[in-house]
Design an enzyme around this catalytic site. Structure first.
Site: not given
Length: 688
Positions: A263, A322, A345
């Site tokens: 991520c 995250h 994202d």
């Protein structure tokens, strides 16, 4: 006849005026909505060819679009236009204006007189945060410096109580990066089936096309994702120091996905690409993130009777942290209150059939207010940071029992690098109302109502937010507290402090199990490292305090890439089971970078890098990689060999700064026993 001898694009002046001087000094790169000046040199005096030059036009074209506009004495600042600023016998000086909503791209500029056209040259057009009429306009100059022009950043890892800084080199103005960004944008549009070239005027469109290319299961994206620890034939995500090497490798391999990303790597590369194209962008980290919930506000975690986390659901789980992006823009497609920061994202989410696996750009204001009827995946972000987690114990016979005290809240300590400094800024209040407040309850209720009123068969990305979670009612018979240091140095023992309160009116027979388990950052357990059981009786209204030391020799064996440990205490009597848990982060060996105080451009200098080995064993095959834009050319590697137990080794690095201003030197250690710890130091270089 008359022809163009040459055209001077006045590149140093124009690029400097358009804040693109760091991208190139050899090609024209300008921002839309802002004029630039060119000089056309003709082969003969123009007055000899007045009939031929009576009607002259400029043509700006890309592969897909073409715009023709006349050269006149007055330009129109709202449209493509060219104004004749200065006229000499063989020269024209023109002021060219592009509209603030022009599609970004790589353009060719031609001059047309009568029926003949002549190539003047090529230029690149970017978004313009300095232009008030551009959708990406950002009023604050310090923010523009940070979110467009700053090539160095910090990404946050760790836990909400022990945040770890990771340096990252965005390098958005490095060689060839702007061309790679347009290649990437073109492929992203192609894979998404976008046929309209004028869509490039929209930052929403560009963000989605770039996000589609970052990490894709459907087609070849820039980066390949893999499970933590499984890095066969590729670079571990924690080893990357910047975006440039990833983008260069992708283009050199003819757009084959680069191995590997997770991520924070997706978010960092996305930040580089969008800053390069002119969209203000930052990297954001949230701690305790509910991933792949499919908009469900309730998440479950399962433990065995000894407190070992079980990986039952491979998809929906709580991540320790995250990382995603925020981009700044006006939302012409939405009501005005949704303009500003947008969450984006690129990490793959499991969504319903036919939806892209990325999320956003979702207005941060809509996420905070629970306006889940707004499209662009607001509901996914909302669920990820508002879901509550209920903990269950799975018994040996596979029956599940709810645990008291185990409820966890998501979306904690949402953080980003602050403007103009290396301080961590907490922006949780931009995403959520205070935990437990009346406003938070109103927002949760509204989000639930909004989505249950929608048809669940909708093809939009708005999905049903199911089940507002309720906390299991806590009995007051027993109560347990578990405490430890939120951060430890590698090699240290873990001090545990446990307090058990018997608040019932009778004596209780207590069974207590303490455990330490290593975790990947995405909530996947690695292994149980240590466990200890206790049995004792606790009198009515009595408190039992336990202090336990978990030796490093037990927990240091399999720490995992992120050095994350989950500590658990499972307390049971004949009636109920209670659980307390903490997550801690184990810091890497001390790698420090020291720079002289007063450094001057072009004057030789020396950096000192120190490595402290805190372990009782030697660190073998140590290599230190050192990099610093404007301080040294390319990355250098130094082999240290072995660093003995409980000792410090120093390295002197000679270098000569070539660029003035704030500059960062980054060092990274590679050795078989550790996972690429990094350190950095930023200093100001005085101009020569």
């Amino acid at each position: 006849g008359l022809s163009v001898k040459k055209c001077d694009f006045k590149i140093p002046m124009n690029n400097n005026n358009h804040h693109t001087g760091e991208i190139s000094t050899e090609r024209l790169i300008v921002r839309r909505g802002q004029p630039f000046t060119i000089t056309v040199n003709f082969s003969a005096p123009i007055h000899n060819y007045l009939q031929q030059m009576k009607r002259t036009f400029l043509i700006a074209q890309t592969d897909e679009i073409q715009t023709e506009f006349p050269i006149s004495s007055l330009g129109d600042k709202k449209q493509w236009s060219a104004a004749l600023e200065e006229q000499e016998p063989c020269f024209w000086t023109l002021c060219v204006n592009t509209p603030a909503n022009a599609p970004i791209g790589q353009y060719t500029l031609l001059l047309r007189a009568s029926q003949a056209s002549c190539l003047l040259g090529n230029f690149t057009l970017l978004f313009n945060p300095w232009c008030q009429d551009d959708d990406v306009f950002l009023a604050n100059e310090a923010q523009r410096q940070e979110y467009i022009l700053n090539q160095e950043g910090i990404i946050y890892w760790g836990t909400e109580n022990a945040v770890i800084e990771q340096p990252w080199d965005f390098g958005q103005f490095e060689e060839d990066i702007v061309d790679i960004c347009f290649t990437l944008l073109c492929l992203g549009e192609h894979y998404q089936g976008d046929k309209d070239p004028t869509q490039r005027k929209s930052p929403v469109h560009v963000c989605r096309a770039v996000a589609a290319m970052l990490n894709c299961n459907e087609f070849k994206g820039i980066l390949e994702e893999c499970d933590p620890g499984q890095y066969y034939n590729g670079t571990p995500p924690s080893k990357w120091l910047g975006s440039g090497p990833i983008l260069w490798q992708w283009i050199e391999s003819k757009c084959q996905p680069v191995r590997y990303g997770q991520c924070w790597v997706f978010a960092a590369v996305m930040c580089s690409v969008l800053r390069c194209l002119g969209i203000p962008t930052r990297v954001v980290t949230g701690f305790t993130w509910a991933h792949n919930t499919k908009s469900n506000l309730s998440v479950d975690e399962y433990y065995d009777e000894d407190g070992t986390l079980l990986s039952q659901d491979k998809r929906a789980r709580l991540w320790t942290f995250h990382v995603w992006n925020e981009c700044w823009m006006a939302r012409a497609d939405l009501p005005p209150e949704y303009s500003g920061w947008q969450a984006l994202d690129a990490t793959c989410q499991e969504k319903h059939e036919g939806s892209p696996s990325f999320c956003g750009p979702a207005p941060v204001h809509a996420i905070k207010e629970g306006d889940t009827e707004i499209d662009y995946d607001v509901c996914y972000f909302f669920a990820a940071i508002n879901a509550k987690c209920q903990v269950w114990i799975q018994r040996a016979d596979d029956t599940l029992i709810p645990v008291f005290g185990g409820t966890k809240y998501t979306g904690n300590n949402i953080s980003t690098k602050s403007v103009g400094s290396e301080r961590c800024e907490d922006i949780t209040h931009k995403y959520k109302h205070p935990e437990g407040s009346l406003k938070e309850k109103e927002v949760l209720d509204k989000a639930y109502r909004n989505t249950t009123n929608l048809e669940t068969t909708t093809t939009s990305s708005t999905r049903q937010l199911s089940s507002i979670p309720t906390t299991l009612e806590e009995p007051v018979n027993l109560y347990i507290q578990l405490q430890s240091n939120s951060s430890l140095q590698l090699g240290e023992d873990i001090p545990l402090s446990i307090a058990i309160f018997n608040l019932s009116g009778e004596e209780k027979a207590i069974h207590l199990v303490l455990g330490v388990q290593s975790l990947h950052y995405n909530g996947v357990p690695i292994t149980q490292l240590w466990k200890q059981e206790f049995n004792f009786n606790l009198q009515s209204n009595e408190v039992n305090h336990l202090k336990v030391l978990v030796p490093y020799s037990w927990h240091g064996k399999e720490l995992g890439e992120m050095h994350l440990l989950r500590l658990t205490a499972v307390l049971s009597d004949e009636d109920c089971t209670y659980l307390a848990q903490e997550e801690i982060s184990v810091s890497d060996p001390l790698l420090t970078v020291e720079l002289p105080e007063n450094m001057v451009q072009y004057q030789p200098s020396t950096a000192k890098i120190s490595l402290l080995n805190p372990l009782t064993e030697a660190l073998e095959q140590c290599v230190i990689a050192v990099t610093g834009r404007g301080l040294m050319y390319r990355q250098r590697k130094y082999r240290l060999g072995s660093v003995q137990a409980k000792s410090t080794q120093e390295l002197q690095i000679p270098f000569t700064p070539t660029q003035p201003g704030p500059r960062r030197l980054t060092a990274q250690l590679t050795c078989p026993q550790l996972h690429n710890p990094k350190s950095y130091r930023t200093t100001n270089i005085a101009a020569a």
